[in-house]
Design a protein around this motif. Structure first.
Motif, mmCIF file in Angstrom:
data_model
loop_
_atom_site.group_PDB
_atom_site.id
_atom_site.type_symbol
_atom_site.label_atom_id
_atom_site.label_comp_id
_atom_site.label_asym_id
_atom_site.label_seq_id
_atom_site.Cartn_x
_atom_site.Cartn_y
_atom_site.Cartn_z
ATOM 1 N N GLU A 3 53.414 70.814 31.627
ATOM 2 C CA GLU A 3 53.979 69.515 31.976
ATOM 3 C C GLU A 3 53.306 69.025 33.235
ATOM 4 O O GLU A 3 53.202 69.733 34.225
ATOM 5 C CB GLU A 3 55.483 69.649 32.190
ATOM 6 C CG GLU A 3 56.142 68.316 32.441
ATOM 7 C CD GLU A 3 57.644 68.431 32.407
ATOM 8 O OE1 GLU A 3 58.161 69.221 31.620
ATOM 9 O OE2 GLU A 3 58.276 67.730 33.191
ATOM 10 N N VAL A 5 54.165 66.344 35.136
ATOM 11 C CA VAL A 5 55.032 65.751 36.139
ATOM 12 C C VAL A 5 56.153 66.743 36.415
ATOM 13 O O VAL A 5 57.063 66.908 35.614
ATOM 14 C CB VAL A 5 55.633 64.410 35.648
ATOM 15 C CG1 VAL A 5 56.529 63.819 36.701
ATOM 16 C CG2 VAL A 5 54.530 63.454 35.296
ATOM 17 N N PRO A 6 56.100 67.452 37.552
ATOM 18 C CA PRO A 6 57.141 68.445 37.833
ATOM 19 C C PRO A 6 58.459 67.776 38.177
ATOM 20 O O PRO A 6 58.497 66.696 38.756
ATOM 21 C CB PRO A 6 56.589 69.210 39.035
ATOM 22 C CG PRO A 6 55.670 68.255 39.698
ATOM 23 C CD PRO A 6 55.097 67.403 38.603
ATOM 24 N N GLU A 7 59.542 68.423 37.782
ATOM 25 C CA GLU A 7 60.869 67.912 38.104
ATOM 26 C C GLU A 7 61.343 68.563 39.388
ATOM 27 O O GLU A 7 61.158 69.757 39.597
ATOM 28 C CB GLU A 7 61.844 68.228 36.968
ATOM 29 C CG GLU A 7 61.512 67.490 35.696
ATOM 30 C CD GLU A 7 62.512 67.772 34.606
ATOM 31 O OE1 GLU A 7 63.478 68.513 34.854
ATOM 32 O OE2 GLU A 7 62.327 67.260 33.509
ATOM 33 N N PRO A 8 61.964 67.793 40.293
ATOM 34 C CA PRO A 8 62.426 68.369 41.549
ATOM 35 C C PRO A 8 63.603 69.307 41.327
ATOM 36 O O PRO A 8 64.334 69.203 40.352
ATOM 37 C CB PRO A 8 62.834 67.150 42.381
ATOM 38 C CG PRO A 8 63.125 66.095 41.380
ATOM 39 C CD PRO A 8 62.215 66.367 40.212
ATOM 40 N N ASP A 10 66.316 69.520 43.088
ATOM 41 C CA ASP A 10 67.622 68.922 43.365
ATOM 42 C C ASP A 10 67.880 67.688 42.512
ATOM 43 O O ASP A 10 68.566 66.775 42.931
ATOM 44 C CB ASP A 10 67.731 68.562 44.855
ATOM 45 C CG ASP A 10 66.669 67.551 45.279
ATOM 46 O OD1 ASP A 10 66.689 67.153 46.429
ATOM 47 O OD2 ASP A 10 65.822 67.186 44.450
ATOM 48 N N ALA A 11 67.362 67.648 41.300
ATOM 49 C CA ALA A 11 67.522 66.467 40.461
ATOM 50 C C ALA A 11 68.930 66.346 39.907
ATOM 51 O O ALA A 11 69.298 65.307 39.395
ATOM 52 C CB ALA A 11 66.529 66.496 39.304
ATOM 53 N N THR A 15 69.157 66.597 34.737
ATOM 54 C CA THR A 15 67.841 67.136 34.454
ATOM 55 C C THR A 15 67.936 68.579 33.984
ATOM 56 O O THR A 15 67.231 68.988 33.066
ATOM 57 C CB THR A 15 66.963 67.043 35.711
ATOM 58 O OG1 THR A 15 66.993 65.693 36.166
ATOM 59 C CG2 THR A 15 65.552 67.442 35.413
ATOM 60 N N ARG A 55 59.324 61.668 29.531
ATOM 61 C CA ARG A 55 58.598 62.287 30.635
ATOM 62 C C ARG A 55 57.383 61.493 31.065
ATOM 63 O O ARG A 55 56.587 61.965 31.863
ATOM 64 C CB ARG A 55 58.149 63.692 30.236
ATOM 65 C CG ARG A 55 59.281 64.672 30.137
ATOM 66 C CD ARG A 55 58.765 66.085 30.009
ATOM 67 N NE ARG A 55 57.639 66.198 29.092
ATOM 68 C CZ ARG A 55 57.692 66.772 27.901
ATOM 69 N NH1 ARG A 55 58.817 67.263 27.475
ATOM 70 N NH2 ARG A 55 56.623 66.852 27.147
ATOM 71 N N PRO A 155 59.591 59.449 37.632
ATOM 72 C CA PRO A 155 59.812 60.564 36.707
ATOM 73 C C PRO A 155 61.057 61.389 36.987
ATOM 74 O O PRO A 155 61.530 62.084 36.115
ATOM 75 C CB PRO A 155 58.566 61.425 36.903
ATOM 76 C CG PRO A 155 58.150 61.147 38.292
ATOM 77 C CD PRO A 155 58.499 59.708 38.544
ATOM 78 N N ASP A 156 61.607 61.341 38.178
ATOM 79 C CA ASP A 156 62.673 62.275 38.535
ATOM 80 C C ASP A 156 64.048 61.629 38.613
ATOM 81 O O ASP A 156 64.898 62.067 39.362
ATOM 82 C CB ASP A 156 62.337 62.960 39.861
ATOM 83 C CG ASP A 156 62.063 61.953 40.971
ATOM 84 O OD1 ASP A 156 62.057 60.748 40.681
ATOM 85 O OD2 ASP A 156 61.842 62.382 42.113
ATOM 86 N N GLN A 157 64.278 60.601 37.829
ATOM 87 C CA GLN A 157 65.592 59.979 37.825
ATOM 88 C C GLN A 157 66.531 60.769 36.928
ATOM 89 O O GLN A 157 66.120 61.327 35.909
ATOM 90 C CB GLN A 157 65.507 58.545 37.322
ATOM 91 C CG GLN A 157 64.838 57.624 38.305
ATOM 92 C CD GLN A 157 64.863 56.190 37.820
ATOM 93 O OE1 GLN A 157 65.092 55.936 36.655
ATOM 94 N NE2 GLN A 157 64.636 55.274 38.721
#
Length: 177
Positions: A3, A5-8, A10-11, A15, A55, A155-157
């Motif tokens: 992937e 786009v990494p996901e944070p 604290d999302a 997520t 994504r 991307p991290d919403q």
């Protein structure tokens, strides 16, 4: 494929729940035949496509690609005429080709979406001068709108409320079954 786009970390719950749902469906370890499911495969095929589209800035990349294709379609001069005219005629083909390339790169490499959207908006505006008023304005507007959609995509919403509810209902059905 990793992937891009990494996901944070604290999302939030949305997520994490989405990641668990994807892992539960087995999309990461699924064979290629299962990933490209038949139309009668049922609801299991839809979340895979939605997750892929979710994504990346799908609609922005699609509009930029369609805008470039429309501008290319409106150019009907044969190649010998273009080569005879010189660089002015060649630019009429190069600028929309850059739009199509940026649209595809937005779709398949969303980590660099800001750069690609910036180049795509410049190419879209450049078609006004080089390609029949931007493909009779339609292709230019598709490219500009798609670039703006891509530039504003984050991307991290967390998941929207409706999608979160559908995901929770699906998880409850899977737990009950």
């Amino acid at each position: 494929m990793a992937e891009s786009v990494p996901e944070p970390a604290d999302a939030g719950e949305g997520t994490a729940a989405r990641a668990e749902g994807v892992a539960a469906e087995g999309t990461a370890a699924a064979p290629a035949a299962q990933a490209v499911a038949a139309p009668d495969a049922g609801p299991a095929a839809r979340p895979v496509k939605r997750d892929w589209r979710g994504r990346r800035p799908f609609w922005g990349g699609l509009l930029v690609t369609l805008g470039g294709a429309e501008v290319l379609f409106t150019l009907k001069a044969p190649l010998p005429v273009i080569l005879h005219i010189g660089m002015e005629g060649l630019a009429g083909y190069l600028v929309p080709a850059v739009m199509v390339l940026c649209g595809l790169l937005i779709l398949f490499n969303p980590a660099q979406r800001l750069f690609y959207s910036f180049v795509a908006v410049l190419a879209s505006l450049g078609t006004w001068l080089t390609s029949n008023l931007g493909g009779f304005v339609v292709g230019m507007m598709l490219g500009v709108v798609g670039s703006c959609l891509t530039f504003g995509w984050l991307p991290d919403q967390p998941l929207r409320q409706g999608r979160q509810r559908r995901l929770e209902r699906r998880e409850a059905r899977q737990a009950g079954a």
